[in-house]
Design a protein around this motif. Structure first.
Motif, PDB file in Angstrom:
ATOM      1  N   GLY A   1     -19.664 -15.762  23.693  1.00 58.88           N
ATOM      2  CA  GLY A   1     -18.919 -15.611  24.944  1.00 58.88           C
ATOM      3  C   GLY A   1     -18.770 -16.913  25.693  1.00 58.88           C
ATOM      4  N   ILE A   2     -19.844 -17.686  25.793  1.00 56.67           N
ATOM      5  CA  ILE A   2     -19.769 -18.950  26.517  1.00 56.67           C
ATOM      6  C   ILE A   2     -18.946 -19.966  25.740  1.00 56.67           C
ATOM      7  N   PHE A   3     -18.978 -19.891  24.403  1.00 59.84           N
ATOM      8  CA  PHE A   3     -18.136 -20.781  23.591  1.00 59.84           C
ATOM      9  C   PHE A   3     -16.664 -20.508  23.863  1.00 59.84           C
ATOM     10  N   ILE A   4     -16.271 -19.236  23.854  1.00 52.88           N
ATOM     11  CA  ILE A   4     -14.872 -18.878  24.133  1.00 52.88           C
ATOM     12  C   ILE A   4     -14.477 -19.322  25.535  1.00 52.88           C
ATOM     13  N   LEU A   5     -15.377 -19.118  26.499  1.00 50.70           N
ATOM     14  CA  LEU A   5     -15.065 -19.470  27.877  1.00 50.70           C
ATOM     15  C   LEU A   5     -14.897 -20.978  28.056  1.00 50.70           C
TER      16      LEU A   5
ATOM     17  N   LEU B   1     -17.587 -12.137  29.645  1.00 50.23           N
ATOM     18  CA  LEU B   1     -17.477 -12.574  28.251  1.00 50.23           C
ATOM     19  C   LEU B   1     -18.820 -12.485  27.538  1.00 50.23           C
ATOM     20  N   ASN B   2     -19.907 -12.772  28.251  1.00 49.31           N
ATOM     21  CA  ASN B   2     -21.231 -12.625  27.637  1.00 49.31           C
ATOM     22  C   ASN B   2     -21.498 -11.173  27.267  1.00 49.31           C
ATOM     23  N   GLY B   3     -21.072 -10.256  28.127  1.00 50.56           N
ATOM     24  CA  GLY B   3     -21.258  -8.850  27.823  1.00 50.56           C
ATOM     25  C   GLY B   3     -20.393  -8.368  26.674  1.00 50.56           C
ATOM     26  N   ALA B   4     -19.208  -8.971  26.516  1.00 50.22           N
ATOM     27  CA  ALA B   4     -18.290  -8.529  25.464  1.00 50.22           C
ATOM     28  C   ALA B   4     -18.585  -9.160  24.112  1.00 50.22           C
TER      29      ALA B   4
END
Length: 302
Positions: free
Chosen positions: A161-165, A152-155
């Motif tokens: 990414g960390i917020f979405i995760l 997710l960080n890469g995308a």
């Protein structure tokens, strides 16, 4: 004929909102919780408009300063203003809590309505709910963070990414109580006269659910929302405290507590004290408001 000239005028019915306001004023816990909650939210979101110091501003000459007029909550080991960092961290924690709460309520309500309304789905969905309830939540959250953090960080980048995760991880591990409570209410509601009448005239199931079932399960869902909100904020703080949550470039209350613990016994108590007290007060105020909301919306307790 009856003389109506001396008849008393008919009074307009009392507004239900006035009754709710009267109950709110008489509930000391709700008043205190609402005051603390509104104060924290106002400071967190409106404070940066008046407090010009940036949360990421480093001033080594001002490192580890105790609370003063220039820095009301002191500074950390890099000279960053603790008050500014708490406001930025509070925004992160509240955003994560609200989004995770919304995801949890949507999933829980969806599963609960399907399980309660359709008999053939009740067994499989409730066994799925029991399975999630049996899982150890914290280890599961840690595994999800470790597995999906890098993709997710890469995308989406490290912060998005960390917020979405975090939101997804908390949301899909906290929907089970909502599903069980909504299912119980739906089982009772679908046997009520107004639902049976709607079914007898050929109303579609989708319309019965949206017009008759969902509006009547709103009250318990609102109560669950307050509890889920507090639990989501605490879960995010726990992940950040363990070092697998929000990156240090975007502080949260959990990150500030993790940093402050190293200075608890070295004299810089304020680095840990103010974020920890804010997190405690915020969670407690939400729970107090939720208790009042439960008492207000439960007709058996009136």
């Amino acid at each position: 004929m009856t003389d109506l000239s001396n008849a008393e005028p008919i009074k307009a019915p009392r507004s239900q909102w006035l009754d709710v306001w009267d109950q709110f004023k008489s509930h000391k816990g709700a008043m205190a919780g609402a005051f603390v909650f509104i104060t924290i939210v106002a400071v967190v979101f409106l404070g940066p408009l008046f407090w010009t110091i940036e949360a990421t501003h480093i001033d080594i000459r001002a490192r580890n300063q105790s609370p003063s007029w220039g820095h009301p909550f002191g500074t950390d080991q890099l000279g960053r203003d603790t008050f500014a960092r708490m406001m930025a961290g509070g925004q992160t924690s509240i955003s994560v809590g609200l989004t995770a709460m919304g995801l949890s309520l949507v999933l829980g309500t969806f599963v609960g309505v399907l399980a309660g309304f359709f008999r053939f789905l009740d067994g499989p969905l409730m066994r799925l709910t029991d399975l999630f309830l049996a899982l150890p939540i914290l280890p599961l959250l840690l595994v999800m963070m470790l597995l999906f953090r890098e993709p997710l960080n890469g995308a989406f980048g490290p912060e998005t990414g960390i917020f979405i995760l975090i939101v997804t991880a908390i949301g899909i591990t906290s929907w089970m109580p909502t599903a069980r409570i909504v299912r119980g209410d739906v089982l009772a509601l679908k046997e009520r006269e107004f639902v049976l009448s709607a079914r007898s005239i050929g109303t579609k199931n989708s319309r019965i659910i949206t017009r008759h079932i969902l509006p009547n399960v709103l009250s318990p869902v609102l109560v669950i929302a307050t509890i889920t909100f507090a639990l989501a904020i605490i879960a995010e703080a726990t992940l950040s405290f363990l070092g697998v949550g929000v990156p240090t470039t975007k502080p949260s209350l959990g990150t500030l507590i993790r940093i402050g613990q190293d200075f608890l016994f070295s004299g810089e108590w304020w680095i840990l004290f103010f974020p920890a007290v804010t997190l405690l007060a915020f969670a407690l105020s939400i729970n107090l408001f939720g208790d009042w909301l439960r008492d207000t919306l439960n007709p058996k307790l009136k």
